[in-house]
Design a protein around this motif. Structure first.
Motif, PDB file in Angstrom:
ATOM      1  N   ALA A 244       0.840  -1.182   0.000  1.00  0.00           N
ATOM      2  CA  ALA A 244       0.000   0.000   0.000  1.00  0.00           C
ATOM      3  C   ALA A 244       0.880   1.239   0.000  1.00  0.00           C
ATOM      4  O   ALA A 244       2.048   1.181   0.403  1.00  0.00           O
ATOM      5  CB  ALA A 244      -0.915  -0.007   1.228  1.00  0.00           C
ATOM      6  N   PRO A 245       0.359   2.374  -0.438  1.00  0.00           N
ATOM      7  CA  PRO A 245       1.155   3.602  -0.477  1.00  0.00           C
ATOM      8  C   PRO A 245       1.731   3.935   0.892  1.00  0.00           C
ATOM      9  O   PRO A 245       1.020   3.931   1.899  1.00  0.00           O
ATOM     10  CB  PRO A 245       0.143   4.658  -0.921  1.00  0.00           C
ATOM     11  N   GLY A 246       3.026   4.198   0.926  1.00  0.00           N
ATOM     12  CA  GLY A 246       3.678   4.566   2.164  1.00  0.00           C
ATOM     13  C   GLY A 246       3.962   3.423   3.107  1.00  0.00           C
ATOM     14  O   GLY A 246       4.444   3.641   4.220  1.00  0.00           O
ATOM     15  N   LYS A 247       3.670   2.207   2.683  1.00  0.00           N
ATOM     16  CA  LYS A 247       3.887   1.044   3.541  1.00  0.00           C
ATOM     17  C   LYS A 247       4.835   0.059   2.888  1.00  0.00           C
ATOM     18  O   LYS A 247       5.078   0.098   1.692  1.00  0.00           O
ATOM     19  CB  LYS A 247       2.558   0.363   3.862  1.00  0.00           C
ATOM     20  N   GLU A 248       5.364  -0.840   3.705  1.00  0.00           N
ATOM     21  CA  GLU A 248       6.248  -1.870   3.180  1.00  0.00           C
ATOM     22  C   GLU A 248       5.431  -2.986   2.525  1.00  0.00           C
ATOM     23  O   GLU A 248       4.254  -3.193   2.838  1.00  0.00           O
ATOM     24  CB  GLU A 248       7.107  -2.443   4.311  1.00  0.00           C
ATOM     25  N   ARG A 249       6.084  -3.701   1.631  1.00  0.00           N
ATOM     26  CA  ARG A 249       5.446  -4.854   1.007  1.00  0.00           C
ATOM     27  C   ARG A 249       5.198  -5.912   2.079  1.00  0.00           C
ATOM     28  O   ARG A 249       6.064  -6.205   2.886  1.00  0.00           O
ATOM     29  CB  ARG A 249       6.327  -5.407  -0.103  1.00  0.00           C
ATOM     30  N   GLU A 250       4.001  -6.497   2.058  1.00  0.00           N
ATOM     31  CA  GLU A 250       3.658  -7.482   3.071  1.00  0.00           C
ATOM     32  C   GLU A 250       3.125  -8.765   2.455  1.00  0.00           C
ATOM     33  O   GLU A 250       2.507  -8.751   1.383  1.00  0.00           O
ATOM     34  CB  GLU A 250       2.604  -6.910   4.045  1.00  0.00           C
ATOM     35  N   PHE A 251       3.360  -9.847   3.180  1.00  0.00           N
ATOM     36  CA  PHE A 251       2.893 -11.157   2.748  1.00  0.00           C
ATOM     37  C   PHE A 251       1.375 -11.234   2.810  1.00  0.00           C
ATOM     38  O   PHE A 251       0.760 -10.760   3.763  1.00  0.00           O
ATOM     39  CB  PHE A 251       3.511 -12.223   3.654  1.00  0.00           C
ATOM     40  N   VAL A 252       0.780 -11.870   1.796  1.00  0.00           N
ATOM     41  CA  VAL A 252      -0.664 -12.081   1.769  1.00  0.00           C
ATOM     42  C   VAL A 252      -0.999 -13.568   1.827  1.00  0.00           C
ATOM     43  O   VAL A 252      -1.775 -14.002   2.674  1.00  0.00           O
ATOM     44  CB  VAL A 252      -1.281 -11.453   0.494  1.00  0.00           C
ATOM     45  N   ALA A 253      -0.407 -14.342   0.914  1.00  0.00           N
ATOM     46  CA  ALA A 253      -0.724 -15.771   0.848  1.00  0.00           C
ATOM     47  C   ALA A 253       0.404 -16.504   0.152  1.00  0.00           C
ATOM     48  O   ALA A 253       1.123 -15.923  -0.660  1.00  0.00           O
ATOM     49  CB  ALA A 253      -2.037 -16.000   0.103  1.00  0.00           C
ATOM     50  N   GLY A 254       0.548 -17.789   0.466  1.00  0.00           N
ATOM     51  CA  GLY A 254       1.559 -18.609  -0.170  1.00  0.00           C
ATOM     52  C   GLY A 254       1.040 -19.993  -0.475  1.00  0.00           C
ATOM     53  O   GLY A 254       0.094 -20.468   0.174  1.00  0.00           O
ATOM     54  N   ILE A 255       1.639 -20.643  -1.461  1.00  0.00           N
ATOM     55  CA  ILE A 255       1.219 -21.982  -1.853  1.00  0.00           C
ATOM     56  C   ILE A 255       2.454 -22.790  -2.224  1.00  0.00           C
ATOM     57  O   ILE A 255       3.392 -22.279  -2.844  1.00  0.00           O
ATOM     58  CB  ILE A 255       0.205 -21.916  -3.014  1.00  0.00           C
TER      59      ILE A 255
ATOM     60  N   THR B 239      -1.173 -24.404   1.755  1.00  0.00           N
ATOM     61  CA  THR B 239      -1.396 -22.970   1.597  1.00  0.00           C
ATOM     62  C   THR B 239      -1.320 -22.289   2.962  1.00  0.00           C
ATOM     63  O   THR B 239      -1.618 -22.904   3.993  1.00  0.00           O
ATOM     64  CB  THR B 239      -2.766 -22.672   0.969  1.00  0.00           C
ATOM     65  N   ILE B 240      -0.914 -21.036   2.942  1.00  0.00           N
ATOM     66  CA  ILE B 240      -0.859 -20.240   4.163  1.00  0.00           C
ATOM     67  C   ILE B 240      -1.344 -18.830   3.845  1.00  0.00           C
ATOM     68  O   ILE B 240      -1.252 -18.384   2.688  1.00  0.00           O
ATOM     69  CB  ILE B 240       0.557 -20.168   4.765  1.00  0.00           C
ATOM     70  N   TYR B 241      -1.846 -18.154   4.874  1.00  0.00           N
ATOM     71  CA  TYR B 241      -2.423 -16.832   4.686  1.00  0.00           C
ATOM     72  C   TYR B 241      -2.031 -15.895   5.817  1.00  0.00           C
ATOM     73  O   TYR B 241      -1.842 -16.318   6.959  1.00  0.00           O
ATOM     74  CB  TYR B 241      -3.949 -16.919   4.641  1.00  0.00           C
ATOM     75  N   ALA B 242      -1.957 -14.635   5.490  1.00  0.00           N
ATOM     76  CA  ALA B 242      -1.838 -13.620   6.533  1.00  0.00           C
ATOM     77  C   ALA B 242      -3.153 -13.572   7.309  1.00  0.00           C
ATOM     78  O   ALA B 242      -4.232 -13.816   6.744  1.00  0.00           O
ATOM     79  CB  ALA B 242      -1.551 -12.258   5.908  1.00  0.00           C
ATOM     80  N   ASP B 243      -3.069 -13.266   8.581  1.00  0.00           N
ATOM     81  CA  ASP B 243      -4.269 -13.228   9.405  1.00  0.00           C
ATOM     82  C   ASP B 243      -5.300 -12.237   8.849  1.00  0.00           C
ATOM     83  O   ASP B 243      -6.509 -12.466   8.966  1.00  0.00           O
ATOM     84  CB  ASP B 243      -3.916 -12.831  10.839  1.00  0.00           C
ATOM     85  N   SER B 244      -4.822 -11.162   8.243  1.00  0.00           N
ATOM     86  CA  SER B 244      -5.714 -10.110   7.767  1.00  0.00           C
ATOM     87  C   SER B 244      -6.597 -10.554   6.602  1.00  0.00           C
ATOM     88  O   SER B 244      -7.615  -9.915   6.320  1.00  0.00           O
ATOM     89  CB  SER B 244      -4.905  -8.881   7.359  1.00  0.00           C
ATOM     90  N   VAL B 245      -6.224 -11.630   5.928  1.00  0.00           N
ATOM     91  CA  VAL B 245      -6.996 -12.077   4.760  1.00  0.00           C
ATOM     92  C   VAL B 245      -7.571 -13.471   4.941  1.00  0.00           C
ATOM     93  O   VAL B 245      -8.336 -13.937   4.082  1.00  0.00           O
ATOM     94  CB  VAL B 245      -6.156 -12.030   3.472  1.00  0.00           C
TER      95      VAL B 245
END
Length: 124
Positions: A40-51, A58-64
């Motif tokens: 997001a603008p002004g923020k660092e790149r963050e993990f969302v999901a992996g496979i 599969t794994i997910y960030a808690d936020s999603v």
């Protein structure tokens, strides 16, 4: 050398859905674990999901978790991210990344290949 290209981003209202796709070329796609990240603008790149390379894990960030689903089709060299119940805070540029299995999927520097990103904007 693997090339990745994301597609499917766009503008959607809160509560809506989008499906992102990432097409791979130039390498053996099934050798790689894949991940989706966002920035997001002004923020660092963050993990969302992996496979995993096979799609069996599969794994997910808690936020999603519970809203997003990652999947892959090794026959078509694609990885997808189905995003439901979107929120304004999901607004970001979404990137897919590929890495050799065995390292942490959460660590950006573990990824060898990245796409150029696709913009997702969720309006309130």
């Amino acid at each position: 050398q693997v090339q990745l290209e994301e597609s499917g981003g766009g503008l959607v209202q809160a509560g809506g859905s989008l499906r992102l796709s990432c097409a791979a070329s130039g390498g053996t796609f099934s050798r790689y674990s894949m991940g989706w990240f966002r920035q997001a603008p002004g923020k660092e790149r963050e993990f969302v999901a992996g496979i995993s390379w096979s799609g069996g894990s599969t794994i997910y960030a808690d936020s999603v978790k519970g809203r997003f689903t990652i999947s892959r089709d090794n026959a078509k060299n694609t990885v997808s991210l189905q995003m439901n119940s979107l929120k304004p805070e999901d607004t970001a540029v979404y990137y897919c990344g590929g890495k050799v299995p065995g390292s942490s999927p959460y660590v950006i520097s573990n990824y060898d290949y990245w796409g150029q990103g696709t913009q997702v904007t969720v309006s309130s």
